[in-house]
Design a protein around this motif. Structure first.
Motif, PDB file in Angstrom:
ATOM      1  N   THR A 267      -1.367  -4.777  -0.977  1.00 21.97           N
ATOM      2  CA  THR A 267      -2.516  -5.530  -0.478  1.00 21.97           C
ATOM      3  C   THR A 267      -2.091  -6.211   0.828  1.00 21.97           C
ATOM      4  O   THR A 267      -0.932  -6.116   1.225  1.00 21.97           O
ATOM      5  N   SER A 268      -3.026  -6.890   1.462  1.00 17.64           N
ATOM      6  CA  SER A 268      -2.758  -7.463   2.776  1.00 17.64           C
ATOM      7  C   SER A 268      -1.577  -8.442   2.757  1.00 17.64           C
ATOM      8  O   SER A 268      -1.495  -9.318   1.899  1.00 17.64           O
ATOM      9  N   MET A 269      -0.657  -8.292   3.733  1.00 18.26           N
ATOM     10  CA  MET A 269       0.461  -9.243   3.870  1.00 18.26           C
ATOM     11  C   MET A 269      -0.026 -10.484   4.593  1.00 18.26           C
ATOM     12  O   MET A 269       0.507 -11.564   4.431  1.00 18.26           O
ATOM     13  N   ARG A 270      -1.060 -10.310   5.403  1.00 22.06           N
ATOM     14  CA  ARG A 270      -1.482 -11.400   6.281  1.00 22.06           C
ATOM     15  C   ARG A 270      -2.559 -12.267   5.654  1.00 22.06           C
ATOM     16  O   ARG A 270      -2.726 -13.418   6.044  1.00 22.06           O
ATOM     17  N   ASP A 271      -3.309 -11.681   4.734  1.00 17.74           N
ATOM     18  CA  ASP A 271      -4.385 -12.434   4.079  1.00 17.74           C
ATOM     19  C   ASP A 271      -4.175 -12.354   2.564  1.00 17.74           C
ATOM     20  O   ASP A 271      -4.625 -11.424   1.898  1.00 17.74           O
ATOM     21  N   GLN A 272      -3.472 -13.342   2.051  1.00 21.80           N
ATOM     22  CA  GLN A 272      -3.096 -13.330   0.634  1.00 21.80           C
ATOM     23  C   GLN A 272      -4.313 -13.395  -0.292  1.00 21.80           C
ATOM     24  O   GLN A 272      -4.226 -13.048  -1.469  1.00 21.80           O
ATOM     25  N   SER A 273      -5.457 -13.823   0.239  1.00 22.25           N
ATOM     26  CA  SER A 273      -6.634 -13.929  -0.623  1.00 22.25           C
ATOM     27  C   SER A 273      -7.322 -12.565  -0.801  1.00 22.25           C
ATOM     28  O   SER A 273      -8.228 -12.424  -1.614  1.00 22.25           O
ATOM     29  N   ASP A 274      -6.894 -11.598  -0.054  1.00 21.00           N
ATOM     30  CA  ASP A 274      -7.502 -10.274  -0.121  1.00 21.00           C
ATOM     31  C   ASP A 274      -6.751  -9.426  -1.152  1.00 21.00           C
ATOM     32  O   ASP A 274      -5.609  -9.026  -0.921  1.00 21.00           O
ATOM     33  N   SER A 275      -7.399  -9.156  -2.290  1.00 16.60           N
ATOM     34  CA  SER A 275      -6.675  -8.472  -3.373  1.00 16.60           C
ATOM     35  C   SER A 275      -7.019  -6.985  -3.482  1.00 16.60           C
ATOM     36  O   SER A 275      -6.582  -6.314  -4.415  1.00 16.60           O
ATOM     37  N   VAL A 276      -7.792  -6.478  -2.545  1.00 21.95           N
ATOM     38  CA  VAL A 276      -8.160  -5.053  -2.613  1.00 21.95           C
ATOM     39  C   VAL A 276      -7.073  -4.234  -1.904  1.00 21.95           C
ATOM     40  O   VAL A 276      -6.754  -4.505  -0.727  1.00 21.95           O
ATOM     41  N   PRO A 277      -6.486  -3.256  -2.604  1.00 25.95           N
ATOM     42  CA  PRO A 277      -5.434  -2.469  -1.946  1.00 25.95           C
ATOM     43  C   PRO A 277      -5.895  -1.928  -0.590  1.00 25.95           C
ATOM     44  O   PRO A 277      -7.030  -1.469  -0.432  1.00 25.95           O
ATOM     45  N   ILE A 278      -4.988  -2.021   0.363  1.00 25.45           N
ATOM     46  CA  ILE A 278      -5.307  -1.604   1.735  1.00 25.45           C
ATOM     47  C   ILE A 278      -5.811  -0.164   1.766  1.00 25.45           C
ATOM     48  O   ILE A 278      -6.777   0.160   2.462  1.00 25.45           O
ATOM     49  N   ILE A 279      -5.180   0.699   1.002  1.00 29.95           N
ATOM     50  CA  ILE A 279      -5.533   2.121   1.074  1.00 29.95           C
ATOM     51  C   ILE A 279      -6.998   2.333   0.640  1.00 29.95           C
ATOM     52  O   ILE A 279      -7.697   3.181   1.197  1.00 29.95           O
ATOM     53  N   LYS A 280      -7.458   1.541  -0.309  1.00 33.75           N
ATOM     54  CA  LYS A 280      -8.861   1.664  -0.750  1.00 33.75           C
ATOM     55  C   LYS A 280      -9.802   1.189   0.353  1.00 33.75           C
ATOM     56  O   LYS A 280     -10.869   1.752   0.554  1.00 33.75           O
ATOM     57  N   GLN A 281      -9.384   0.134   1.047  1.00 37.17           N
ATOM     58  CA  GLN A 281     -10.219  -0.366   2.141  1.00 37.17           C
ATOM     59  C   GLN A 281     -10.288   0.658   3.279  1.00 37.17           C
ATOM     60  O   GLN A 281     -11.348   0.888   3.859  1.00 37.17           O
ATOM     61  N   LEU A 282      -9.144   1.287   3.558  1.00 38.86           N
ATOM     62  CA  LEU A 282      -9.117   2.247   4.668  1.00 38.86           C
ATOM     63  C   LEU A 282      -9.854   3.538   4.306  1.00 38.86           C
ATOM     64  O   LEU A 282     -10.398   4.216   5.173  1.00 38.86           O
ATOM     65  N   ARG A 283      -9.866   3.855   3.022  1.00 40.03           N
ATOM     66  CA  ARG A 283     -10.629   5.048   2.587  1.00 40.03           C
ATOM     67  C   ARG A 283     -12.096   4.912   3.008  1.00 40.03           C
ATOM     68  O   ARG A 283     -12.719   5.855   3.480  1.00 40.03           O
ATOM     69  N   LYS A 284     -12.612   3.694   2.842  1.00 38.39           N
ATOM     70  CA  LYS A 284     -14.027   3.469   3.186  1.00 38.39           C
ATOM     71  C   LYS A 284     -14.256   3.642   4.683  1.00 38.39           C
ATOM     72  O   LYS A 284     -15.289   4.143   5.108  1.00 38.39           O
ATOM     73  N   VAL A 285     -13.294   3.210   5.472  1.00 39.16           N
ATOM     74  CA  VAL A 285     -13.472   3.271   6.932  1.00 39.16           C
ATOM     75  C   VAL A 285     -13.282   4.695   7.449  1.00 39.16           C
ATOM     76  O   VAL A 285     -13.946   5.135   8.377  1.00 39.16           O
ATOM     77  N   SER A 286     -12.360   5.416   6.804  1.00 39.73           N
ATOM     78  CA  SER A 286     -12.061   6.768   7.280  1.00 39.73           C
ATOM     79  C   SER A 286     -12.929   7.774   6.532  1.00 39.73           C
ATOM     80  O   SER A 286     -12.476   8.470   5.635  1.00 39.73           O
ATOM     81  N   SER A 287     -14.184   7.842   6.921  1.00 41.42           N
ATOM     82  CA  SER A 287     -15.090   8.734   6.193  1.00 41.42           C
ATOM     83  C   SER A 287     -14.959  10.176   6.655  1.00 41.42           C
ATOM     84  O   SER A 287     -15.252  11.101   5.917  1.00 41.42           O
ATOM     85  N   LYS A 288     -14.470  10.375   7.893  1.00 39.99           N
ATOM     86  CA  LYS A 288     -14.423  11.744   8.423  1.00 39.99           C
ATOM     87  C   LYS A 288     -13.028  12.359   8.406  1.00 39.99           C
ATOM     88  O   LYS A 288     -12.906  13.570   8.498  1.00 39.99           O
ATOM     89  N   LYS A 289     -12.005  11.531   8.371  1.00 41.00           N
ATOM     90  CA  LYS A 289     -10.647  12.077   8.478  1.00 41.00           C
ATOM     91  C   LYS A 289      -9.910  11.964   7.149  1.00 41.00           C
ATOM     92  O   LYS A 289      -9.937  10.903   6.508  1.00 41.00           O
ATOM     93  N   PRO A 290      -9.204  13.045   6.766  1.00 38.46           N
ATOM     94  CA  PRO A 290      -8.370  12.957   5.565  1.00 38.46           C
ATOM     95  C   PRO A 290      -7.305  11.875   5.719  1.00 38.46           C
ATOM     96  O   PRO A 290      -6.822  11.637   6.833  1.00 38.46           O
ATOM     97  N   LEU A 291      -6.969  11.236   4.595  1.00 35.90           N
ATOM     98  CA  LEU A 291      -5.933  10.200   4.607  1.00 35.90           C
ATOM     99  C   LEU A 291      -4.706  10.679   3.850  1.00 35.90           C
ATOM    100  O   LEU A 291      -4.835  11.285   2.776  1.00 35.90           O
ATOM    101  N   ILE A 292      -3.535  10.384   4.402  1.00 43.21           N
ATOM    102  CA  ILE A 292      -2.287  10.564   3.653  1.00 43.21           C
ATOM    103  C   ILE A 292      -1.828   9.171   3.244  1.00 43.21           C
ATOM    104  O   ILE A 292      -1.730   8.278   4.087  1.00 43.21           O
ATOM    105  N   ALA A 293      -1.574   9.008   1.934  1.00 40.51           N
ATOM    106  CA  ALA A 293      -1.046   7.736   1.440  1.00 40.51           C
ATOM    107  C   ALA A 293       0.405   7.945   1.053  1.00 40.51           C
ATOM    108  O   ALA A 293       0.808   9.045   0.645  1.00 40.51           O
ATOM    109  N   VAL A 294       1.196   6.899   1.160  1.00 39.95           N
ATOM    110  CA  VAL A 294       2.629   6.996   0.876  1.00 39.95           C
ATOM    111  C   VAL A 294       3.140   5.657   0.363  1.00 39.95           C
ATOM    112  O   VAL A 294       2.536   4.621   0.630  1.00 39.95           O
ATOM    113  N   GLY A 295       4.245   5.708  -0.342  1.00 37.33           N
ATOM    114  CA  GLY A 295       4.906   4.460  -0.725  1.00 37.33           C
ATOM    115  C   GLY A 295       5.174   4.348  -2.207  1.00 37.33           C
ATOM    116  O   GLY A 295       4.250   4.096  -2.989  1.00 37.33           O
ATOM    117  N   SER A 296       6.432   4.569  -2.593  1.00 34.32           N
ATOM    118  CA  SER A 296       6.891   4.366  -3.970  1.00 34.32           C
ATOM    119  C   SER A 296       6.163   5.240  -4.987  1.00 34.32           C
ATOM    120  O   SER A 296       5.968   4.824  -6.134  1.00 34.32           O
TER     121      SER A 296
END
Ligand SMILES: Cc1cc2nc3c(=O)[nH]c(=O)nc-3n(C[C@H](O)[C@H](O)[C@H](O)COP(=O)(O)O)c2cc1C
Length: 385
Positions: A267-296
Motif C-alpha cells: 500500500t502507499s508508503m506516503r499516505d498511511q491512511s490509504d489501505s488499498v493496494p497500489i496495484i489495484k489502484q493502478l489497474r483501474k487507471v491502466s484500462s488500455k495497457k496490460p500490467l505486470i505486477a511483481v514483488g515477493s
C-alpha cells in the motif's frame, strides 16, 4: 494439475500472443565482461530460465558509458555489442520465451569508479539521499537530447540483435525516474518544473523509441515501461503523480506497464491512511495497457491471487533464481518439487557465479543474507515463505 489462469496465453496491444502470463523479472547478475559485453555464463544463466516463462526481461543494459550502474553490467551502448547481444536473444528465444532487453541510464545512482572516471549525470546536480552518494553533474540541454538519442540507438541495437522487444527501466530511482522526481529534477528549462514538464523526458524517450521501432522493426516489436509508483524522497513522486503518468501512457503505443514493487500487495508508503493496494489502484487507471505486477510472489497460489485482481502478468525475481523450472513444474503438475530454498550445493547448477552471489548478499532486504558459502558443501537454509 490445476488450471491456473497465469498459464493462459494473452495478446498484447500490438497483436503479439504471449504463451503465458509469467515473466522473468529483470535481474542484474553481474556476469557481463567489464566492457559490458555479454559472457557465455550470462547466456547460459538466461537460457536456463527461458523455458517456461512467456516474457523474459534481461538484466538492465546501459545505454551510454556514463549511465553504467553496476560492475559486470551488460551494455547496449555501441554497435560492437550487437554480436554478443544477438547470441543472448537467440538463446532466450530458442527456448520459447519472448526476449525483452531492459535498458537504462543509472543517472545519479552510480559512481565514477563504475563509470571508469566519468562523473555521474542527472537531471540536476543533487546527490541521492543515500550514504556515500556522489553528487552528479546536471545534464546540459544538448546532453539531454543526446541521452534521448542514446535510448533510441540502444533500441535500434536491440532490434538488430533480434530481441522481441525492449523495456525502458523507468523505475528504482534511475535516470528516467530522476527526471520525473521533484527531488532529483530541479530544472527550470523545458525538462523540469511542473509534473507535466518533468514527464517530458520519459515521454520524449518513449516517442523516440517508438519512432525507431517504426523505422527498423515490425509492429510485433514489444515496447514496455517499468516504473516505481512512489518514492521516499522529499519532495518525491506520489501515487497521484504516477496515476497521471499512467494516464498519459495509455495514449502511447507501448505494450505494457511494469509496476516495480518489493511486495505486490504494497500500500502507499506516503499516505498511511490509504489501505488499498497500489496495484489495484493502478489497474483501474491502466484500462488500455496490460500490467505486470511483481514483488515477493513465490507460490502458484500467490501468483493466482494476483491474477484474481485482473492483473495481466506476474513477474518472478527471487523465485526464478532459486527455481528456474518453476513454470514447467507447475504446468506439469510437479508443484511438490519446486525449490523454495537455495542450497549452496545447487549454486553451480543454477548458474549463480561468485560476483552475483556477492551482489545478492549485499542487497538490502534479500533473504539470502547470512549465506555462508565458505564451505559450499553445507546446506544453506534460507526461508522464503
Ligand atoms: C539480484 C537482483 C537484481 C535486480 N536487478 C534489476 C534490474 O536489472 N532491473 C530492474 O528493473 N529490477 C531489478 N531488480 C528488481 C527485480 O526485478 C524485482 O522487481 C524484485 O526483485 C522484486 O521481485 P521478487 O520479490 O520476485 O524478487 C533486481 C532484483 C534482484 C534481487
Amino acid at each position: 494439475m490445476k488450471n491456473y489462469q497465469f498459464l493462459n496465453p494473452i495478446i498484447l496491444p500490438n497483436g503479439v500472443q504471449i504463451k503465458n502470463r509469467v515473466v522473468l523479472a529483470p535481474m542484474t547478475e553481474q556476469m557481463a565482461f567489464q566492457d559490458g559485453t555479454v559472457s557465455l555464463e550470462e547466456i547460459n544463466y538466461m537460457q536456463q530460465r527461458a523455458g517456461g516463462v512467456g516474457l523474459l526481461i534481461t538484466p538492465v543494459a546501459y545505454i551510454n558509458k556514463e549511465g553504467k550502474g553496476f560492475e559486470g553490467q551488460l551494455g547496449v551502448d555501441d554497435d560492437h555489442k550487437i554480436a554478443g547481444l544477438s547470441k543472448l536473444a537467440f538463446a532466450i528465444k530458442s527456448r520459447g520465451a519472448k526476449a525483452i532487453l531492459q535498458i537504462f541510464s543509472a543517472g545519479r545512482m552510480t559512481n565514477s569508479h563504475i563509470t571508469r572516471g566519468l562523473k555521474p549525470v542527472s537531471a540536476s546536480a543533487i546527490a541521492a539521499p543515500r550514504n556515500g552518494a556522489e553528487c552528479p553533474r546536471e545534464l546540459s540541454q544538448d546532453e539531454v537530447v543526446n541521452t534521448i538519442k542514446d535510448f533510441a540507438e540502444a533500441t535500434r541495437r536491440a532490434i538488430a540483435a533480434g530481441f522481441d522487444g525492449i523495456e525502458l527501466h523507468g523505475a528504482n530511482t534511475y535516470l528516467l525516474q530522476q527526471f520525473v522526481s521533484p527531488h532529483s529534477n530541479r530544472r527550470t528549462d523545458q525538462w523540469g518544473g511542473s509534473l507535466e514538464k518533468r514527464l517530458f523526458f520519459p515521454m520524449t524517450v518513449i516517442n523516440e523509441v517508438l519512432k525507431v521501432k517504426e523505422k527498423f522493426a515490425t509492429p510485433e516489436f514489444i515496447v514496455g515501461y517499468r516504473l516505481s509508483p512512489e518514492e521516499m524522497e522529499e519532495p518525491g513522486i506520489s501515487l497521484d503523480d504516477t496515476k497521471y503518468f499512467i494516464d498519459k501512457l495509455q495514449q502511447t503505443d507501448i505494450d505494457y506497464i511494469h509496476v516495480s514493487m518489493g511486495n505486490v500487495w504494497r500500500t502507499s508508503m506516503r499516505d498511511q491512511s490509504d489501505s488499498v493496494p497500489i496495484i489495484k489502484q493502478l489497474r483501474k487507471v491502466s484500462s488500455k495497457k496490460p500490467l505486470i505486477a511483481v514483488g515477493s510472489i513465490r507460490t502458484p497460489e500467490q501468483a493466482e491471487d494476483v491474477m484474481n485482481s485482473e492483473i495481466d502478468f506476474i513477474a518472478l525475481g527471487h523465485q526464478l533464481i532459486i527455481e528456474p523450472n518453476w513454470v514447467e513444474k507447475v504446468a506439469s503438475g510437479q508443484e511438490d518439487s519446486i525449490r523454495y530454498q537455495l542450497h549452496a550445493a545447487d549454486l553451480d547448477d543454477l548458474g549463480v557465479k561468485p560476483p552475483f552471489l556477492e551482489f545478492i548478499r549485499d542487497m538490502p532486504g534479500f533473504d539470502i543474507l547470512g549465506l555462508d558459502y565458505a564451505d559450499n558443501r553445507e546446506i544453506v537454509k534460507v526461508t522464503y515463505l
